[in-house]
Design a protein around this motif. Structure first.
Motif, PDB file in Angstrom:
ATOM      1  N   HIS A  98     -10.096  -4.266   1.202  1.00  0.00           N
ATOM      2  CA  HIS A  98     -11.498  -3.947   1.424  1.00  0.00           C
ATOM      3  C   HIS A  98     -11.797  -2.465   1.265  1.00  0.00           C
ATOM      4  N   CYS A  99     -10.767  -1.656   0.992  1.00  0.00           N
ATOM      5  CA  CYS A  99     -10.951  -0.212   0.844  1.00  0.00           C
ATOM      6  C   CYS A  99     -11.352   0.128  -0.584  1.00  0.00           C
ATOM      7  N   PRO A 100     -12.232   1.125  -0.784  1.00  0.00           N
ATOM      8  CA  PRO A 100     -12.658   1.502  -2.134  1.00  0.00           C
ATOM      9  C   PRO A 100     -11.539   2.212  -2.886  1.00  0.00           C
ATOM     10  N   GLY A 101     -11.695   2.268  -4.214  1.00  0.00           N
ATOM     11  CA  GLY A 101     -10.707   2.946  -5.036  1.00  0.00           C
ATOM     12  C   GLY A 101     -10.175   2.059  -6.142  1.00  0.00           C
TER      13      GLY A 101
ATOM     14  N   SER B  21      -9.209   4.563   3.747  1.00  0.00           N
ATOM     15  CA  SER B  21      -8.363   5.077   2.671  1.00  0.00           C
ATOM     16  C   SER B  21      -7.464   3.956   2.153  1.00  0.00           C
ATOM     17  N   THR B  22      -7.412   3.812   0.869  1.00  0.00           N
ATOM     18  CA  THR B  22      -6.571   2.784   0.273  1.00  0.00           C
ATOM     19  C   THR B  22      -5.092   3.118   0.433  1.00  0.00           C
TER      20      THR B  22
ATOM     21  N   TRP C  45      -0.805  -4.423  12.812  1.00  0.00           N
ATOM     22  CA  TRP C  45      -0.582  -3.410  11.772  1.00  0.00           C
ATOM     23  C   TRP C  45      -1.841  -2.585  11.529  1.00  0.00           C
ATOM     24  N   LEU C  46      -3.032  -3.197  11.693  1.00  0.00           N
ATOM     25  CA  LEU C  46      -4.280  -2.449  11.582  1.00  0.00           C
ATOM     26  C   LEU C  46      -4.356  -1.353  12.641  1.00  0.00           C
ATOM     27  N   GLU C  47      -3.880  -1.659  13.838  1.00  0.00           N
ATOM     28  CA  GLU C  47      -3.880  -0.643  14.895  1.00  0.00           C
ATOM     29  C   GLU C  47      -2.816   0.410  14.641  1.00  0.00           C
ATOM     30  N   VAL C  48      -1.663  -0.004  14.108  1.00  0.00           N
ATOM     31  CA  VAL C  48      -0.642   0.972  13.719  1.00  0.00           C
ATOM     32  C   VAL C  48      -1.204   1.902  12.652  1.00  0.00           C
ATOM     33  N   GLN C  49      -1.941   1.348  11.715  1.00  0.00           N
ATOM     34  CA  GLN C  49      -2.570   2.146  10.663  1.00  0.00           C
ATOM     35  C   GLN C  49      -3.555   3.146  11.265  1.00  0.00           C
ATOM     36  N   THR C  50      -4.248   2.741  12.311  1.00  0.00           N
ATOM     37  CA  THR C  50      -5.170   3.637  13.003  1.00  0.00           C
ATOM     38  C   THR C  50      -4.419   4.800  13.635  1.00  0.00           C
ATOM     39  N   VAL C  51      -3.305   4.494  14.285  1.00  0.00           N
ATOM     40  CA  VAL C  51      -2.494   5.541  14.911  1.00  0.00           C
ATOM     41  C   VAL C  51      -1.961   6.506  13.855  1.00  0.00           C
ATOM     42  N   VAL C  52      -1.573   5.970  12.698  1.00  0.00           N
ATOM     43  CA  VAL C  52      -1.050   6.818  11.620  1.00  0.00           C
ATOM     44  C   VAL C  52      -2.135   7.735  11.072  1.00  0.00           C
ATOM     45  N   GLU C  53      -3.331   7.195  10.828  1.00  0.00           N
ATOM     46  CA  GLU C  53      -4.402   7.956  10.195  1.00  0.00           C
ATOM     47  C   GLU C  53      -5.088   8.932  11.144  1.00  0.00           C
ATOM     48  N   VAL C  54      -5.274   8.532  12.394  1.00  0.00           N
ATOM     49  CA  VAL C  54      -6.101   9.307  13.316  1.00  0.00           C
ATOM     50  C   VAL C  54      -5.320   9.846  14.507  1.00  0.00           C
TER      51      VAL C  54
END
Length: 279
Positions: free
Chosen positions: A218-221, A148-149, A47-56
């Motif tokens: 671990h994300c700020p906000g 990003s949170t 899911w961390l890699e999926v999140q990478t694909v979504v964000e970048v």
């Protein structure tokens, strides 16, 4: 496409690791909680890699929303097929405990293993991004310290969103738990994908405390306590409410059915009733 190929290779390596652990643990059933470690690791790492694909990926690799939705669905489907009963989700471990299907010690071991798996997945993902195999991962590596949170709304809205999503998911899960895996696993994958993308811009509807810990704590906000209120307390409240609505009570807490009348399974034949009246 090089970014997508690198991601697919990463997914494959994570799946092979989880499948290997499952194969080895079959020989030692007493340490079956390690399956929860592998299950949580696989889910969070992918899911961390999926999140990478979504964000970048959309502007660094030309990967649109249709690709990310498909990847997430395939990841969830593969996770369900590979890990089986090991959900990698503390909510599901607590659900079994509340249903009297698991005792205290195995539940605690499973939850501990799930959070260790999530933490290990973060370590592996960061190491993978540091390799900077593609432009997408190079950018992600630069962004990793200021991620990003996923919590994009207020604390109250976030709690309510996670609670409702967990309620919907658990009710459907309870209705599907006796179905064949060929039916249950794809439907659960579709449901989780739908909830995740429906709640994007709110909380992303992780409905999984260890997954949320790995992806956004671990994300700020927000503070750790605020994240815990939304992603732990919110999803737990939704799960417990769904169990109460489904069964009419929570077996671990209430022995008596508080919502539904319990009908007897056996009916007295009409002939017997007539004979009793004559007597």
């Amino acid at each position: 496409m090089s970014g997508l190929n690198a991601s697919l290779g990463y997914f494959l390596a994570v799946v092979i690791f989880a499948a290997s652990v499952r194969t080895l643990i079959k020989k030692w059933p007493r340490i079956g909680f390690i399956l929860e470690f592998a299950s949580s690791f696989m889910l969070v790492a992918c899911w961390l890699e999926v999140q990478t694909v979504v964000e970048v990926g959309e502007w660094a690799g030309g990967l649109g929303p249709d690709v990310t939705v498909t990847i997430l669905f395939v990841v969830l489907l593969t996770h369900g097929m590979i890990c089986g009963a090991a959900s990698g989700n503390p909510n599901m471990a607590l659900l079994k405990f509340l249903q009297l299907e698991a005792t205290t010690l195995p539940t605690l071991l499973a939850i501990t293993a799930q959070f260790f798996g999530a933490h290990f997945a973060i370590f592996v993902a960061v190491y993978y991004w540091n390799m900077e195999l593609t432009d997408m991962h190079m950018i992600k590596n630069l962004m990793a310290r200021e991620c990003s949170t996923s919590l994009m709304v207020s604390l109250l809205q976030g709690f309510f969103t996670e609670c409702v999503c967990a309620l919907i998911f658990t009710l459907i899960y309870l209705n599907l738990q006796r179905r064949s895996a060929l039916v249950r696993v794809p439907l659960i994958a579709v449901l989780l994908t739908f909830l995740s993308y429906s709640a994007r811009g709110y909380t992303s509807a992780y409905i999984n405390p260890s997954l949320a810990y790995g992806l956004t704590f671990h994300c700020p906000g927000f503070t750790f306590i605020e994240y815990a209120v939304v992603y732990w307390l919110g999803s737990l409240t939704g799960m417990a409410t769904a169990l109460f609505l489904y069964m009419g009570h929570i077996p671990r807490i209430f022995a008596r059915n508080l919502l539904y009348l319990q009908k007897t399974r056996f009916r007295v034949p009409k002939g017997d009733k007539a004979d009793k009246k004559k007597m």
